[in-house]
Design a protein around this motif. Structure first.
Motif, PDB file in Angstrom:
ATOM      1  N   TRP A 155      47.402  45.514  29.431  1.00 38.10           N
ATOM      2  CA  TRP A 155      48.608  46.466  30.018  1.00 38.10           C
ATOM      3  C   TRP A 155      49.414  46.320  28.607  1.00 38.10           C
ATOM      4  O   TRP A 155      50.640  46.719  28.719  1.00 38.10           O
ATOM      5  CB  TRP A 155      49.255  45.750  30.997  1.00 38.10           C
ATOM      6  N   ASN A 156      48.856  46.406  27.351  1.00 40.67           N
ATOM      7  CA  ASN A 156      49.552  46.833  26.011  1.00 40.67           C
ATOM      8  C   ASN A 156      49.626  48.333  25.846  1.00 40.67           C
ATOM      9  O   ASN A 156      48.831  48.960  26.335  1.00 40.67           O
ATOM     10  CB  ASN A 156      49.174  46.062  25.001  1.00 40.67           C
ATOM     11  N   ILE A 157      50.857  48.863  25.346  1.00 38.94           N
ATOM     12  CA  ILE A 157      50.768  50.170  25.111  1.00 38.94           C
ATOM     13  C   ILE A 157      50.402  50.434  23.789  1.00 38.94           C
ATOM     14  O   ILE A 157      50.919  49.956  22.781  1.00 38.94           O
ATOM     15  CB  ILE A 157      52.207  50.710  25.272  1.00 38.94           C
ATOM     16  N   ILE A 158      49.294  51.099  23.441  1.00 33.57           N
ATOM     17  CA  ILE A 158      48.733  51.569  22.300  1.00 33.57           C
ATOM     18  C   ILE A 158      49.001  52.999  21.733  1.00 33.57           C
ATOM     19  O   ILE A 158      48.544  53.999  22.564  1.00 33.57           O
ATOM     20  CB  ILE A 158      47.009  51.036  22.200  1.00 33.57           C
ATOM     21  N   SER A 159      49.365  53.073  20.651  1.00 34.99           N
ATOM     22  CA  SER A 159      49.347  54.562  20.232  1.00 34.99           C
ATOM     23  C   SER A 159      48.432  55.038  19.025  1.00 34.99           C
ATOM     24  O   SER A 159      48.218  54.057  18.416  1.00 34.99           O
ATOM     25  CB  SER A 159      50.779  54.819  19.753  1.00 34.99           C
ATOM     26  N   MET A 160      48.305  56.025  18.847  1.00 39.08           N
ATOM     27  CA  MET A 160      47.392  56.736  17.787  1.00 39.08           C
ATOM     28  C   MET A 160      48.332  57.718  17.192  1.00 39.08           C
ATOM     29  O   MET A 160      48.619  59.029  17.801  1.00 39.08           O
ATOM     30  CB  MET A 160      46.108  56.995  17.891  1.00 39.08           C
ATOM     31  N   ASP A 161      48.593  57.900  15.874  1.00 34.84           N
ATOM     32  CA  ASP A 161      49.429  58.950  15.139  1.00 34.84           C
ATOM     33  C   ASP A 161      48.183  59.938  14.518  1.00 34.84           C
ATOM     34  O   ASP A 161      47.539  59.601  13.523  1.00 34.84           O
ATOM     35  CB  ASP A 161      50.207  58.431  14.172  1.00 34.84           C
ATOM     36  N   LEU A 162      48.258  60.974  14.929  1.00 34.93           N
ATOM     37  CA  LEU A 162      47.300  62.028  14.415  1.00 34.93           C
ATOM     38  C   LEU A 162      47.580  62.281  12.908  1.00 34.93           C
ATOM     39  O   LEU A 162      46.749  62.711  12.216  1.00 34.93           O
ATOM     40  CB  LEU A 162      46.800  63.445  15.073  1.00 34.93           C
ATOM     41  N   ALA A 163      48.633  62.286  12.424  1.00 35.78           N
ATOM     42  CA  ALA A 163      49.191  62.565  11.184  1.00 35.78           C
ATOM     43  C   ALA A 163      48.438  61.549  10.297  1.00 35.78           C
ATOM     44  O   ALA A 163      47.959  62.091   9.100  1.00 35.78           O
ATOM     45  CB  ALA A 163      50.607  62.458  11.059  1.00 35.78           C
ATOM     46  N   ASP A 164      48.322  60.244  10.456  1.00 36.99           N
ATOM     47  CA  ASP A 164      47.698  59.266   9.437  1.00 36.99           C
ATOM     48  C   ASP A 164      46.549  58.556  10.045  1.00 36.99           C
ATOM     49  O   ASP A 164      45.954  57.824   9.572  1.00 36.99           O
ATOM     50  CB  ASP A 164      48.908  58.531   8.867  1.00 36.99           C
TER      51      ASP A 164
ATOM     52  N   GLN B 188      57.189  46.310  24.302  1.00 38.73           N
ATOM     53  CA  GLN B 188      57.772  46.349  25.532  1.00 38.73           C
ATOM     54  C   GLN B 188      58.629  45.608  26.029  1.00 38.73           C
ATOM     55  O   GLN B 188      58.600  44.379  25.405  1.00 38.73           O
ATOM     56  CB  GLN B 188      56.496  46.292  26.771  1.00 38.73           C
ATOM     57  N   PRO B 189      59.531  45.373  27.079  1.00 39.84           N
ATOM     58  CA  PRO B 189      60.362  44.282  27.596  1.00 39.84           C
ATOM     59  C   PRO B 189      59.446  43.425  28.085  1.00 39.84           C
ATOM     60  O   PRO B 189      58.499  43.583  29.001  1.00 39.84           O
ATOM     61  CB  PRO B 189      61.174  45.074  28.626  1.00 39.84           C
ATOM     62  N   CYS B 190      60.027  42.141  27.962  1.00 35.65           N
ATOM     63  CA  CYS B 190      59.194  40.956  28.805  1.00 35.65           C
ATOM     64  C   CYS B 190      58.875  41.237  30.310  1.00 35.65           C
ATOM     65  O   CYS B 190      57.964  40.822  30.755  1.00 35.65           O
ATOM     66  CB  CYS B 190      59.852  39.665  28.750  1.00 35.65           C
ATOM     67  N   CYS B 191      59.718  41.933  30.835  1.00 35.02           N
ATOM     68  CA  CYS B 191      59.420  42.187  32.358  1.00 35.02           C
ATOM     69  C   CYS B 191      58.369  42.775  32.697  1.00 35.02           C
ATOM     70  O   CYS B 191      57.889  42.822  33.832  1.00 35.02           O
ATOM     71  CB  CYS B 191      60.704  42.755  32.988  1.00 35.02           C
ATOM     72  N   PHE B 192      57.932  43.507  31.877  1.00 39.91           N
ATOM     73  CA  PHE B 192      56.574  44.439  32.225  1.00 39.91           C
ATOM     74  C   PHE B 192      55.484  43.670  32.508  1.00 39.91           C
ATOM     75  O   PHE B 192      54.377  43.797  32.980  1.00 39.91           O
ATOM     76  CB  PHE B 192      56.245  45.314  30.984  1.00 39.91           C
ATOM     77  N   LYS B 193      55.469  42.180  31.788  1.00 39.54           N
ATOM     78  CA  LYS B 193      54.407  41.321  32.049  1.00 39.54           C
ATOM     79  C   LYS B 193      54.133  40.832  33.320  1.00 39.54           C
ATOM     80  O   LYS B 193      52.903  40.212  33.794  1.00 39.54           O
ATOM     81  CB  LYS B 193      54.291  40.184  31.078  1.00 39.54           C
ATOM     82  N   GLY B 194      55.349  40.909  34.239  1.00 37.25           N
ATOM     83  CA  GLY B 194      55.020  40.330  35.561  1.00 37.25           C
ATOM     84  C   GLY B 194      54.705  41.526  36.571  1.00 37.25           C
ATOM     85  O   GLY B 194      54.564  41.150  37.720  1.00 37.25           O
ATOM     86  N   CYS B 195      54.407  42.743  36.009  1.00 40.69           N
ATOM     87  CA  CYS B 195      54.045  43.880  36.870  1.00 40.69           C
ATOM     88  C   CYS B 195      52.584  43.747  37.292  1.00 40.69           C
ATOM     89  O   CYS B 195      51.756  43.466  36.538  1.00 40.69           O
ATOM     90  CB  CYS B 195      54.384  45.109  36.070  1.00 40.69           C
TER      91      CYS B 195
END
Length: 381
Positions: A247-256, A264-271
């Motif tokens: 449940w981590n948010i992973i990003s990819m930047d096409l520029a590089d 994320q805020p800690c409260c996401f972990k209990g979701c």
């Protein structure tokens, strides 16, 4: 496409390109209106009308076909808060072949919205289309066989044009994708994530990028992180975003072509269940809690952990039957919020916390949903 209105709207003193086109044909003089006024009226018309007006005269055809007109019309259509230029594509299931269309403004404001079947270019008795994403009116479809990926199609349903993309790799059963516009290179790109398994264990994750401008694929450095979930990416701030299996948010930047993790805020972990989405131009997260309610969070300032803000909470209906909320989210002028719960559309009013299901004519319960803006953007260069 992140464009500022004052950068592309034609200024009355400098719209020489449009004026020169308009002055070539007497059609512009018939209404006895200034040429620039006629042009600005046309810029606010729906795509369907503009397609008809192309047949009025050669000068109107030339005007409507210019890149300046297409970009300006796109900007005005995308920023219209009544959503009169937006549509929603739906599919009944992952394996359904038909695609239906419904007006967003109809969903928000009509008492009985109606859907219509589209003649989609991915319709095939041996395959079915999946929505990868939508950018500037272009829809990216992954045409899937029952044993894996077949090909891609970039499609503009508003002008009924599409391009089938070259894809000669072997069929793979597991994949996830992202579709975005690279404004620095003025190019539309698809990022493909292909986990390669051996003896039931993950060996590596290959990454490939398709460029519409060059009409070709290239392989980039393999993704080294935790396995990504199957949901297609969300495009925000020039980057594509996925969730991994933790449940981590992973990003990819096409520029590089670099990968990063969004804090994320800690409260996401209990979701219990996360879903990513885009509200206007911001990244947001649906936090579904054990099918009892959903918290909707938005990142007000991209990349700043402290800017995550809870917008509202929606309680699950008593007959939820294990269904969850999905991130289609638009807000009407009256403050009502359009959501998708399970396989149905619903509207939530944060003022009195009321919820109302929407009964759409000719629409079966829908599994896949894709919002798009109706535009003149062509799916090939």
């Amino acid at each position: 496409m992140e464009l500022k209105e004052d950068e592309i709207l034609p200024k009355r003193s400098k719209s020489t390109e449009i004026q020169s086109i308009c002055s070539k044909d007497s059609v512009f003089s018939m209404p006895n209106l200034p040429e620039e006024l006629i042009t600005e009226i046309m810029l606010r018309l729906p795509v369907k009308s503009l397609l008809q007006f192309r047949c009025v005269s050669k000068s109107w055809l030339s005007l409507i076909s210019t890149s300046h007109f297409v970009k300006t019309h796109l900007l005005l259509s995308a920023s219209n808060k009544d959503y009169i230029h937006h549509g929603v594509l739906t599919k009944a299931s992952n394996t359904s072949r038909g695609v239906k269309n419904c007006s967003v403004s109809s969903l928000l404001y009509d008492s009985v919205p109606e859907s219509f079947e589209l003649d989609n270019p991915g319709k095939n008795p041996d395959a079915f289309p999946l929505f990868v994403g939508s950018v500037n009116g272009l829809i990216c479809l992954a045409i899937n066989l029952f044993n894996g990926l077949d090909c891609f199609i970039i499609w503009n349903p508003s002008i009924r044009k599409y391009k089938k993309l070259p894809y000669e790799e072997h069929i793979v059963p597991y994949f996830t994708f992202g579709f975005q516009y690279d404004e620095f290179e003025d190019d539309y790109k698809i990022v493909g994530i292909f986990p390669i398994y051996g003896y039931a264990s993950l060996c590596r994750v290959e990454v490939k990028i398709y460029s519409l401008k060059s009409d070709s694929w290239k392989r980039v450095k393999n993704y080294k992180g935790v396995e990504l979930l199957g949901d297609f990416a969300k495009f925000v701030n020039g980057k594509l975003h996925w969730l991994d299996k933790h449940w981590n948010i992973i990003s990819m930047d096409l520029a590089d072509e670099k990968w990063a993790e969004v804090e994320q805020p800690c409260c996401f972990k209990g979701c219990g269940f996360l879903k990513l989405g885009v509200f206007e131009s911001d990244l947001f997260v649906f936090c579904n809690y054990a099918w009892t309610h959903v918290d909707v969070w938005v990142m007000k300032e991209y990349g700043v952990k402290e800017s995550w803000t809870k917008m509202f909470t929606v309680k699950s209906p008593e007959d939820s039957m294990g269904r969850i909320f999905y991130p289609i989210i638009l807000m009407s002028n009256e403050g009502e919020i359009l959501l998708k719960f399970g396989s149905r559309f619903m509207k939530y009013n944060p003022k009195d916390e009321s919820v109302r299901y929407l009964d759409v004519t000719k629409l079966a319960p829908c599994h896949e949903v894709q919002i798009y803006v109706k535009s003149l953007v062509c799916p090939f260069y």
